[in-house]
Design an enzyme around this catalytic site. Structure first.
Site, short mmCIF file in Angstrom:
data_model
loop_
_atom_site.label_atom_id
_atom_site.label_comp_id
_atom_site.label_asym_id
_atom_site.label_seq_id
_atom_site.Cartn_x
_atom_site.Cartn_y
_atom_site.Cartn_z
N GLN A 34 0.82 -1.21 0.00
CA GLN A 34 0.00 0.00 0.00
C GLN A 34 0.86 1.27 0.00
O GLN A 34 2.06 1.23 0.25
CB GLN A 34 -0.93 0.00 1.23
CG GLN A 34 -0.22 -0.30 2.54
CD GLN A 34 -1.09 -1.02 3.57
OE1 GLN A 34 -2.30 -1.14 3.40
NE2 GLN A 34 -0.49 -1.47 4.65
N TYR A 64 -10.39 4.62 19.45
CA TYR A 64 -10.42 3.35 18.72
C TYR A 64 -9.60 2.26 19.41
O TYR A 64 -10.09 1.16 19.68
CB TYR A 64 -9.92 3.59 17.29
CG TYR A 64 -9.81 2.35 16.45
CD1 TYR A 64 -10.94 1.78 15.87
CD2 TYR A 64 -8.57 1.74 16.23
CE1 TYR A 64 -10.84 0.63 15.09
CE2 TYR A 64 -8.47 0.60 15.45
CZ TYR A 64 -9.60 0.05 14.88
OH TYR A 64 -9.49 -1.08 14.12
N GLN A 65 -8.36 2.57 19.72
CA GLN A 65 -7.45 1.54 20.26
C GLN A 65 -7.91 1.05 21.63
O GLN A 65 -7.82 -0.13 21.93
CB GLN A 65 -6.01 2.07 20.40
CG GLN A 65 -5.60 3.06 19.34
CD GLN A 65 -4.77 2.47 18.22
OE1 GLN A 65 -4.94 1.30 17.89
NE2 GLN A 65 -3.90 3.27 17.65
N ASP A 89 0.75 -0.34 13.92
CA ASP A 89 1.17 0.91 14.58
C ASP A 89 1.53 0.67 16.04
O ASP A 89 2.24 1.48 16.64
CB ASP A 89 0.06 1.96 14.45
CG ASP A 89 -1.28 1.40 14.90
OD1 ASP A 89 -1.55 1.42 16.11
OD2 ASP A 89 -2.05 0.92 14.04
N GLU A 109 1.14 -8.49 11.55
CA GLU A 109 0.88 -7.34 10.67
C GLU A 109 1.48 -7.63 9.30
O GLU A 109 2.62 -8.10 9.22
CB GLU A 109 1.51 -6.08 11.29
CG GLU A 109 1.77 -4.92 10.35
CD GLU A 109 0.50 -4.28 9.74
OE1 GLU A 109 -0.42 -3.95 10.51
OE2 GLU A 109 0.47 -4.12 8.51
N GLY A 141 -2.33 -12.05 7.97
CA GLY A 141 -3.08 -12.56 9.12
C GLY A 141 -3.87 -13.82 8.80
O GLY A 141 -4.07 -14.68 9.66
N ASP A 159 -7.50 -5.80 14.28
CA ASP A 159 -7.40 -4.35 14.03
C ASP A 159 -7.04 -4.17 12.56
O ASP A 159 -5.89 -3.96 12.22
CB ASP A 159 -6.32 -3.76 14.94
CG ASP A 159 -6.10 -2.28 14.67
OD1 ASP A 159 -6.92 -1.66 14.00
OD2 ASP A 159 -5.07 -1.75 15.15
N SER A 161 -7.58 -2.85 8.40
CA SER A 161 -8.03 -1.77 7.55
C SER A 161 -9.31 -2.19 6.84
O SER A 161 -9.83 -3.28 7.06
CB SER A 161 -6.92 -1.36 6.59
OG SER A 161 -6.06 -2.43 6.28
N TYR A 228 -12.59 8.98 11.55
CA TYR A 228 -12.98 7.85 10.71
C TYR A 228 -14.24 8.24 9.94
O TYR A 228 -15.02 9.07 10.40
CB TYR A 228 -13.23 6.60 11.56
CG TYR A 228 -11.96 5.88 11.99
CD1 TYR A 228 -10.73 6.15 11.40
CD2 TYR A 228 -11.99 4.91 12.99
CE1 TYR A 228 -9.57 5.49 11.80
CE2 TYR A 228 -10.84 4.24 13.39
CZ TYR A 228 -9.64 4.54 12.79
OH TYR A 228 -8.50 3.87 13.19
N1 AAT Z 1 -4.69 0.83 14.67
C1 AAT Z 1 -4.87 1.63 13.52
C2 AAT Z 1 -5.98 1.23 12.74
C3 AAT Z 1 -6.01 0.40 11.70
S1 AAT Z 1 -4.60 -0.32 11.18
C4 AAT Z 1 -4.94 -1.64 10.14
C5 AAT Z 1 -3.66 -2.45 9.84
O1 AAT Z 1 -4.04 -3.71 9.26
C6 AAT Z 1 -2.69 -1.80 8.84
O2 AAT Z 1 -1.45 -1.61 9.47
C7 AAT Z 1 -2.60 -2.83 7.70
O3 AAT Z 1 -1.31 -2.90 7.11
C8 AAT Z 1 -2.97 -4.12 8.41
N2 AAT Z 1 -3.45 -5.20 7.54
C9 AAT Z 1 -4.23 -5.11 6.44
N3 AAT Z 1 -4.46 -6.31 5.90
C10 AAT Z 1 -3.81 -7.23 6.68
C11 AAT Z 1 -3.66 -8.65 6.63
N4 AAT Z 1 -4.24 -9.38 5.66
N5 AAT Z 1 -2.92 -9.25 7.59
C12 AAT Z 1 -2.33 -8.53 8.58
N6 AAT Z 1 -2.44 -7.17 8.67
C13 AAT Z 1 -3.17 -6.54 7.74
C14 AAT Z 1 -7.37 0.17 11.11
C15 AAT Z 1 -7.99 1.43 10.58
C16 AAT Z 1 -9.45 1.32 10.22
C17 AAT Z 1 -9.84 2.36 9.19
C18 AAT Z 1 -11.31 2.58 9.11
N7 AAT Z 1 -11.70 3.36 7.96
#
Ligand code: AAT
Length: 292
Positions: A34, A64-65, A89, A109, A141, A159, A161, A228
């Site tokens: 990305q 959120y966290q 993060d 991650e 993951g 957590d 995306s 968000y």
């Molecule tokens: N804590 C901050 C919020 C997040 S981070 C989401 C994380 O998921 C990113 O670092 C991304 O690289 C990771 N990620 C994405 N796909 C995978 C995967 N298949 N396996 C492991 N990690 C992954 C979430 C924000 C939410 C936004 C809402 N609009």
């Protein structure tokens, strides 16, 4: 596009875009997965953006966290082994580390650039990686979970995306099935589950899948995160068959004088009242979620 402003646009929220004024772009990179941007905003502190979508800002990341972590961990007694999917993060790790019963924290991650950028620009978030109980795995993951022995974890926190990009499979039924397998009986999962204002169709599918897979409790909770999309985000909380879990009444409150406060700072958002309130749903959402 307004010069000097960042606008968050996506087919997942067509026809609207939340904007932040940019003071300075601090980092721009392209990983294998990305586009990664960090900028200094004028009102929300530093902001982390992946593929044009805000992942966190310094000002509101606590909401959120703290909620995605303490909603599951405060709902069960003595969580010991915790798995975080995504969350590179380190913010969820920081929150898990407040729980003194926890002995082992695995995180998977997909994108090492997120981890590196967080350590460089968001030290108060990446502090989660300093906990000696943490083991970082860089990888997908989905693949990680397939290899986990049955019944390993007390809690899994997803957590992730949004479901456009590398996180797509984290919203699909086979993924939920491998989460269920990785949990001990009565173990809990909490996943990022989008917005009741924008994504009822996605939420409907997640709830339907989870009701088939998780034989314990299945509940939806939500909270306010101003940066968000639509200003809110939700969580899907489920348990496997086993000792019953009542998510709405937390039985494992966090110690007010927990021993990690020195390094992580105090909780800013979560408390037991917010926990219970998070499960109250507007009528339009309740109708859909409870009918599934
Ligand atoms: N804590 C901050 C919020 C997040 S981070 C989401 C994380 O998921 C990113 O670092 C991304 O690289 C990771 N990620 C994405 N796909 C995978 C995967 N298949 N396996 C492991 N990690 C992954 C979430 C924000 C939410 C936004 C809402 N609009």
């Amino acid at each position: 596009v307004i010069p000097g402003w960042f606008s968050e646009m996506s087919p997942m929220w067509p026809g609207e875009a939340h904007s932040l004024k940019v003071e300075k772009i601090l980092f721009q990179g392209k990983s294998d997965y990305q586009n990664v941007i960090v900028f200094q905003s004028s009102t929300y502190g530093k902001v982390l953006v992946l593929d044009g979508v805000i992942q966190l800002t310094e000002r509101d990341e606590c909401a959120y966290q703290e909620m995605i972590t303490h909603l599951p961990l405060c709902s069960i007694p003595n969580p010991k082994k915790v798995l975080v999917i995504g969350g590179g993060d380190g913010g969820v790790l920081r929150e898990v580390s407040r729980h003194s019963s926890v002995e082992k924290i695995d995180i998977c991650e997909i994108d090492k650039m997120v981890v590196d950028v967080s350590k460089q620009f968001f030290p108060r978030v990446a502090v989660g990686f300093d906990d000696p109980r943490v083991t970082l795995h860089i990888g997908d993951g989905v693949a990680f979970l397939k290899a986990v022995p049955e019944g390993t974890y007390d809690a899994v926190i997803v957590d992730s995306s949004d479901p456009i990009g590398p996180a797509q499979e984290l919203f699909e039924k086979p993924f939920f099935a491998s989460v269920a397998k990785a949990l001990r009986p009565g173990g809990v999962v909490c996943t990022q589950a989008e917005s009741i204002w924008l994504h009822m169709h996605i939420i409907e599918d997640i709830v339907a899948n989870c009701r088939q897979i998780f034989k314990g409790t299945v509940n939806y909770a939500w909270t306010s995160v101003p940066t968000y999309p639509s200003g809110v985000i939700g969580f899907m909380l489920c348990t496997t068959e086993g000792p019953p879990v009542d998510f709405k009444h937390p039985i494992n409150p966090i110690d007010a004088d927990d021993r990690h406060v020195k390094t992580t700072g105090p909780l800013k958002f979560y408390n037991s009242e917010m926990h219970t309130a998070a499960f109250c749903l507007p009528s339009f959402a309740r109708k859909v979620i409870e009918s599934k």
